[in-house]
Every structure is written in structure tokens, then in C-alpha cells.
Motif scaffolding. Structure first.
Motif, short mmCIF file in Angstrom:
data_model
loop_
_atom_site.label_atom_id
_atom_site.label_comp_id
_atom_site.label_asym_id
_atom_site.label_seq_id
_atom_site.Cartn_x
_atom_site.Cartn_y
_atom_site.Cartn_z
N THR A 63 -6.34 -2.01 4.68
CA THR A 63 -7.54 -3.22 4.12
C THR A 63 -7.23 -3.58 2.78
O THR A 63 -6.30 -3.41 2.28
CB THR A 63 -8.82 -2.21 3.82
N ARG B 193 2.97 2.53 3.50
CA ARG B 193 1.77 2.16 4.56
C ARG B 193 2.58 2.39 5.93
O ARG B 193 2.25 2.89 6.85
CB ARG B 193 1.16 0.99 4.48
N ARG C 209 -9.25 8.33 -10.01
CA ARG C 209 -9.54 7.03 -9.85
C ARG C 209 -9.13 6.61 -11.32
O ARG C 209 -8.25 5.77 -11.59
CB ARG C 209 -10.86 6.59 -9.58
N SER D 296 0.83 -1.29 -0.03
CA SER D 296 -0.06 -0.12 0.04
C SER D 296 0.76 1.31 -0.15
O SER D 296 1.94 1.32 0.81
CB SER D 296 -0.87 -0.03 1.33
N PHE E 87 -3.26 3.30 -2.93
CA PHE E 87 -3.21 2.47 -3.97
C PHE E 87 -2.37 1.10 -3.51
O PHE E 87 -1.30 1.56 -2.73
CB PHE E 87 -2.86 3.30 -5.05
N ALA E 88 -2.14 0.48 -4.74
CA ALA E 88 -1.31 -0.88 -4.44
C ALA E 88 0.01 -0.50 -5.37
O ALA E 88 -0.31 0.00 -6.59
CB ALA E 88 -1.83 -1.98 -4.69
N ASP E 89 1.25 -0.70 -5.15
CA ASP E 89 2.16 -0.51 -5.76
C ASP E 89 3.16 -1.55 -5.67
O ASP E 89 3.34 -2.27 -4.60
CB ASP E 89 3.11 0.93 -5.09
N GLU F 132 -3.51 -0.60 -9.07
CA GLU F 132 -4.61 -1.01 -8.66
C GLU F 132 -4.96 -0.75 -7.17
O GLU F 132 -4.25 -0.26 -6.47
CB GLU F 132 -4.12 -2.70 -8.76
N GLY F 133 -6.34 -1.35 -6.87
CA GLY F 133 -6.61 -1.22 -5.53
C GLY F 133 -6.89 0.33 -5.21
O GLY F 133 -6.55 0.60 -3.90
N VAL F 134 -7.25 1.20 -5.93
CA VAL F 134 -7.18 2.63 -5.92
C VAL F 134 -8.36 3.04 -5.06
O VAL F 134 -9.72 2.60 -5.34
CB VAL F 134 -7.12 3.43 -7.01
N THR F 135 -8.23 3.56 -3.97
CA THR F 135 -9.24 4.39 -3.17
C THR F 135 -8.90 5.80 -2.87
O THR F 135 -7.93 6.37 -2.78
CB THR F 135 -9.34 3.64 -1.63
#
Length: 183
Positions: free
Chosen positions: A183, A80, A25, A3, A47-49, A34-37
Motif C-alpha cells: 500500500t 517487500r 511508531r 517497503s 515502513f519505508a526505507d 516514514e510510512g510506519v504501520t
């Protein structure tokens, strides 16, 4: 994938530098993240990196946002774990019970010249009480018990030239971003 949290400076404030959440987004997805909030509309993206160094990810985002929007958007990226460390380093733990009084100013780097902060800190107790601040690494923690809107210290801090990019978030936002990263 790990994250990451992108903190964008100066978007959607006062009707200027509009960058709609849906576009945030979409652009992140176009860049392959991916996993963008997106939390709130003022530039908080989790987001995922794949493990790219945060400073390189920040430059990638800044370049893509400028190309897409036609204006510069300074970006700071924290992992994170870096965000969790910033939460753990809070020098005003009692203030967390009233999160609207506690803010974190995220810096793009540790300031090399802290003389302006040191001079401000020397005046802090007398001139700006009950407000107080502390620099720890790449974060400045600002506690304003009577609110940030009337804080002379907050105004003074925002005008300091530290030679780095800065963007502030209230404690609610900081802890929510950490929860989203988990999350």
C-alpha cells in the motif's frame, strides 16, 4: 523508498518485554523512517526505507530498541520482495485456505548446520503426523492441521538450536504484512 518489514522477536508476549505500539511508531519516526504501520502488538512493523541493506537496518533497529527499552529485541528485516517470495514459496498451498494452520518461521540467516532439522524431518512423518515442516531458504514453513497449540512438532522446532535467530508468524499475519507493504 521501498517497503521493509521488521519482524521483532519476543515482545509483548505474556506480559513480558513490553513495547507498546505507540512507542514502536514513535521510535521508528525518531529514527527517520516514514510510512510506519504497526500490525498487531507483537512486533510487525512495515515502513519505508531508502534502500539500506536489510541486515544493516535490523542492526540499527536492534541497537535503538535496546537503548530505549533496556532489553534486547532481536529484529529480522525483509524487503517487500523477499516477503512476497516467501509467500510464493509456500510448500503447502492448500493450507492457505485455513491460515491458522500454517506458520512461517523467519530466520535471520540460512542455517549452516541443518542436521537437527534433517533428523527431525526423518521422524516427521511417523512421530508428528499430520504436522509437517519444510525449510526453504531463510524460512521454515510449518503446517499443523490440528492447530499449533497441541503440535508436538511445533514444540520440537521451537527448541531446536539452529545457530540463527527465529521468529514465527501465522499465515494471516504474513499475508497481511505483504498487503501492507503493497500500500
Amino acid at each position: 523508498m521501498t517497503s521493509r518489514i521488521a519482524l521483532l522477536r519476543g515482545i509483548n508476549v505474556g506480559g513480558n518485554n513490553k513495547f507498546p505500539v505507540a512507542r514502536q511508531r514513535a521510535l521508528m519516526a525518531e529514527l527517520g523512517f516514514e510510512g510506519v504501520t504497526v500490525h498487531l502488538q507483537t512486533g510487525n512493523i512495515v515502513f519505508a526505507d531508502p534502500g539500506t541493506p536489510p541486515d544493516r537496518t535490523a542492526r540499527t533497529l536492534e541497537d535503538a530498541f535496546a537503548a530505549d527499552l533496556g532489553f534486547s529485541v532481536p529484529v529480522m528485516v525483509r524487503t517487500r520482495d523477499e516477503l512476497a517470495a516467501a509467500v510464493d514459496a509456500n510448500p503447502y498451498p492448500a493450507a492457505a485456505a485455513e491460515p491458522k494452520t500454517l506458520h512461517v518461521i523467519f530466520l535471520s540467516d540460512v542455517p549452516t548446520d541443518t542436521s537437527a532439522l534433517e533428523a527431525l524431518n526423518a521422524l516427521n512423518t511417523a512421530a508428528y503426523a499430520p504436522d509437517e515442516f519444510r525449510l526453504i531458504g531463510r524460512e521454515i514453513y510449518l503446517h499443523c492441521p490440528d492447530g499449533i497449540g497441541r503440535s508436538k512438532l511445533a514444540a520440537k522446532l521451537s527448541n531446536l538450536r539452529l545457530g540463527v535467530t527465529a521468529t514465527a508468524r501465522n499465515w494471516n499475519t504474513v499475508t497481511k504484512l505483504l498487503a501492507l507493504a503493497d500500500t
